[in-house]
Design a protein around this motif. Structure first.
Motif, PDB file in Angstrom:
ATOM      1  N   PHE A 188       0.864  -1.316  -0.112  1.00 40.03           N
ATOM      2  CA  PHE A 188      -0.100  -0.027   0.123  1.00 40.03           C
ATOM      3  C   PHE A 188       0.779   1.151   0.102  1.00 40.03           C
ATOM      4  CE2 PHE A 188      -4.047  -1.895   1.021  1.00 40.03           C
ATOM      5  CZ  PHE A 188      -3.920  -3.117   1.338  1.00 40.03           C
ATOM      6  N   ARG A 189       0.232   2.581  -0.383  1.00 39.08           N
ATOM      7  CA  ARG A 189       1.006   3.709  -0.247  1.00 39.08           C
ATOM      8  C   ARG A 189       0.383   4.799   0.254  1.00 39.08           C
ATOM      9  NH1 ARG A 189       1.992   4.679  -6.847  1.00 39.08           N
ATOM     10  NH2 ARG A 189      -0.020   5.389  -7.299  1.00 39.08           N
ATOM     11  N   ARG A 190       0.830   5.920   0.797  1.00 39.49           N
ATOM     12  CA  ARG A 190       0.364   6.905   1.153  1.00 39.49           C
ATOM     13  C   ARG A 190       0.956   8.145   0.737  1.00 39.49           C
ATOM     14  NH1 ARG A 190      -0.825   7.022   7.332  1.00 39.49           N
ATOM     15  NH2 ARG A 190      -2.772   6.204   6.815  1.00 39.49           N
ATOM     16  N   ALA A 191       0.430   8.775  -0.197  1.00 30.98           N
ATOM     17  CA  ALA A 191       0.960  10.161  -0.612  1.00 30.98           C
ATOM     18  C   ALA A 191       0.681  11.148   0.199  1.00 30.98           C
ATOM     19  CB  ALA A 191       0.375  10.355  -2.074  1.00 30.98           C
ATOM     20  N   PRO A 192       1.470  12.370   0.363  1.00 32.52           N
ATOM     21  CA  PRO A 192       1.383  13.447   0.961  1.00 32.52           C
ATOM     22  C   PRO A 192      -0.127  14.023   0.955  1.00 32.52           C
ATOM     23  CG  PRO A 192       3.584  13.719   0.062  1.00 32.52           C
ATOM     24  CD  PRO A 192       2.720  12.446  -0.711  1.00 32.52           C
ATOM     25  N   GLY A 193      -0.845  14.195   2.140  1.00 34.55           N
ATOM     26  CA  GLY A 193      -2.080  14.567   1.914  1.00 34.55           C
ATOM     27  C   GLY A 193      -3.114  13.794   1.522  1.00 34.55           C
ATOM     28  N   LYS A 194      -2.858  12.455   1.371  1.00 30.07           N
ATOM     29  CA  LYS A 194      -3.925  11.486   0.832  1.00 30.07           C
ATOM     30  C   LYS A 194      -4.032  10.329   1.629  1.00 30.07           C
ATOM     31  CE  LYS A 194      -3.209  12.828  -4.057  1.00 30.07           C
ATOM     32  NZ  LYS A 194      -3.053  12.226  -5.476  1.00 30.07           N
ATOM     33  N   GLU A 195      -5.260   9.573   1.589  1.00 25.78           N
ATOM     34  CA  GLU A 195      -5.356   8.359   2.179  1.00 25.78           C
ATOM     35  C   GLU A 195      -4.529   7.374   1.551  1.00 25.78           C
ATOM     36  OE1 GLU A 195      -8.132  10.012   4.553  1.00 25.78           O
ATOM     37  OE2 GLU A 195      -7.801   7.735   4.433  1.00 25.78           O
ATOM     38  N   ARG A 196      -4.087   6.509   2.404  1.00 23.96           N
ATOM     39  CA  ARG A 196      -3.314   5.257   1.950  1.00 23.96           C
ATOM     40  C   ARG A 196      -4.153   4.471   1.093  1.00 23.96           C
ATOM     41  NH1 ARG A 196      -0.326   1.954   6.599  1.00 23.96           N
ATOM     42  NH2 ARG A 196      -2.525   1.423   7.390  1.00 23.96           N
ATOM     43  N   GLU A 197      -3.427   3.972  -0.011  1.00 28.58           N
ATOM     44  CA  GLU A 197      -4.105   3.230  -0.918  1.00 28.58           C
ATOM     45  C   GLU A 197      -3.410   1.880  -1.415  1.00 28.58           C
ATOM     46  OE1 GLU A 197      -4.173   5.815  -4.552  1.00 28.58           O
ATOM     47  OE2 GLU A 197      -2.253   5.549  -4.681  1.00 28.58           O
ATOM     48  N   PHE A 198      -4.197   0.969  -2.007  1.00 28.17           N
ATOM     49  CA  PHE A 198      -3.807  -0.192  -2.385  1.00 28.17           C
ATOM     50  C   PHE A 198      -2.869  -0.134  -3.375  1.00 28.17           C
ATOM     51  CE2 PHE A 198      -3.704  -4.839  -3.368  1.00 28.17           C
ATOM     52  CZ  PHE A 198      -3.899  -4.934  -4.485  1.00 28.17           C
ATOM     53  N   VAL A 199      -1.837  -1.010  -3.756  1.00 36.50           N
ATOM     54  CA  VAL A 199      -0.868  -0.757  -4.772  1.00 36.50           C
ATOM     55  C   VAL A 199      -0.891  -2.095  -5.471  1.00 36.50           C
ATOM     56  CG1 VAL A 199       1.395  -0.642  -5.530  1.00 36.50           C
ATOM     57  CG2 VAL A 199       0.551   0.712  -3.980  1.00 36.50           C
ATOM     58  N   ALA A 200      -0.512  -3.113  -4.828  1.00 36.33           N
ATOM     59  CA  ALA A 200      -0.544  -4.574  -5.363  1.00 36.33           C
ATOM     60  C   ALA A 200      -0.458  -5.436  -4.115  1.00 36.33           C
ATOM     61  CB  ALA A 200       0.993  -4.816  -6.091  1.00 36.33           C
ATOM     62  N   ALA A 201      -0.801  -6.935  -4.588  1.00 36.96           N
ATOM     63  CA  ALA A 201      -0.925  -7.715  -3.373  1.00 36.96           C
ATOM     64  C   ALA A 201      -0.679  -9.313  -4.267  1.00 36.96           C
ATOM     65  CB  ALA A 201      -2.267  -7.939  -2.920  1.00 36.96           C
ATOM     66  N   ILE A 202      -0.243 -10.322  -3.300  1.00 40.27           N
ATOM     67  CA  ILE A 202       0.038 -11.631  -3.768  1.00 40.27           C
ATOM     68  C   ILE A 202      -0.429 -12.702  -2.885  1.00 40.27           C
ATOM     69  CG2 ILE A 202       2.413 -11.445  -2.852  1.00 40.27           C
ATOM     70  CD1 ILE A 202       3.487 -12.816  -5.419  1.00 40.27           C
ATOM     71  N   ILE A 203      -0.765 -13.831  -3.416  1.00 38.13           N
ATOM     72  CA  ILE A 203      -1.263 -14.879  -2.543  1.00 38.13           C
ATOM     73  C   ILE A 203       0.111 -15.366  -1.871  1.00 38.13           C
ATOM     74  CG2 ILE A 203      -3.521 -15.110  -3.663  1.00 38.13           C
ATOM     75  CD1 ILE A 203      -2.391 -17.592  -5.063  1.00 38.13           C
ATOM     76  N   ARG A 204      -0.321 -16.438  -1.130  1.00 38.79           N
ATOM     77  CA  ARG A 204       0.634 -17.047  -0.279  1.00 38.79           C
ATOM     78  C   ARG A 204       1.727 -17.876  -1.183  1.00 38.79           C
ATOM     79  NH1 ARG A 204       0.044 -22.525   1.489  1.00 38.79           N
ATOM     80  NH2 ARG A 204      -1.509 -23.421   0.572  1.00 38.79           N
ATOM     81  N   THR A 205       1.015 -18.559  -2.178  1.00 36.87           N
ATOM     82  CA  THR A 205       2.220 -19.261  -3.070  1.00 36.87           C
ATOM     83  C   THR A 205       2.762 -18.307  -4.173  1.00 36.87           C
ATOM     84  OG1 THR A 205       0.396 -19.931  -4.489  1.00 36.87           O
ATOM     85  CG2 THR A 205       0.342 -21.298  -2.771  1.00 36.87           C
ATOM     86  N   GLY A 206       2.279 -17.166  -4.204  1.00 39.45           N
ATOM     87  CA  GLY A 206       2.764 -16.429  -5.300  1.00 39.45           C
ATOM     88  C   GLY A 206       1.991 -16.564  -6.698  1.00 39.45           C
TER      89      GLY A 206
END
Length: 126
Positions: free
Chosen positions: A37-55
């Protein structure tokens, strides 16, 4: 408990690349889905990428599709975020997060994640 530590952030110019790492310790890492996830200045934290346990399955936010790649090495207890063609709007603090899941699907919702790292700063200059 799972402890997560991010690294690899820094200052780059637009168009360049960075690779973030998320090193995990604690429980069996291969039982956990991991997200960035990421949080830019002045913004809410947002989703970027995700991966399951096995990849074997990944999800990406639309703004990063085709530029970012998430991967994992369970033998090293590490998840990576390869970021290419960086843009100034990618400037943010990047966090990795994890939750225990044996599912073939991975959540893009922040509240699904139980464990969080402290974050690493990525700054992209124009």
């Amino acid at each position: 408990q799972v402890q997560l530590v991010e690294s690899g952030g820094g200052l780059v110019q637009a168009g360049e690349s960075l690779r973030l790492s998320c090193a995990a310790s604690g429980r069996t890492f291969s039982n956990y889905a991991v997200g960035w996830f990421r949080r830019a200045p002045g913004k809410e934290r947002e989703f970027v990428a995700a991966i399951i346990r096995t990849g074997g399955r990944t999800n990406y936010a639309d703004p990063v599709k085709g530029r970012f790649t998430i991967s994992r090495d369970n033998a090293k207890n590490t998840v990576y975020l390869q970021m290419n063609t960086l843009k100034p709007e990618d400037t943010a603090v990047y966090y990795c997060a994890a939750y225990r899941s044996l599912s073939a699907f991975v959540s893009m919702i922040e509240s699904s994640y139980d464990y969080w790292g402290q974050g690493t700063q990525v700054t992209v200059s124009s």
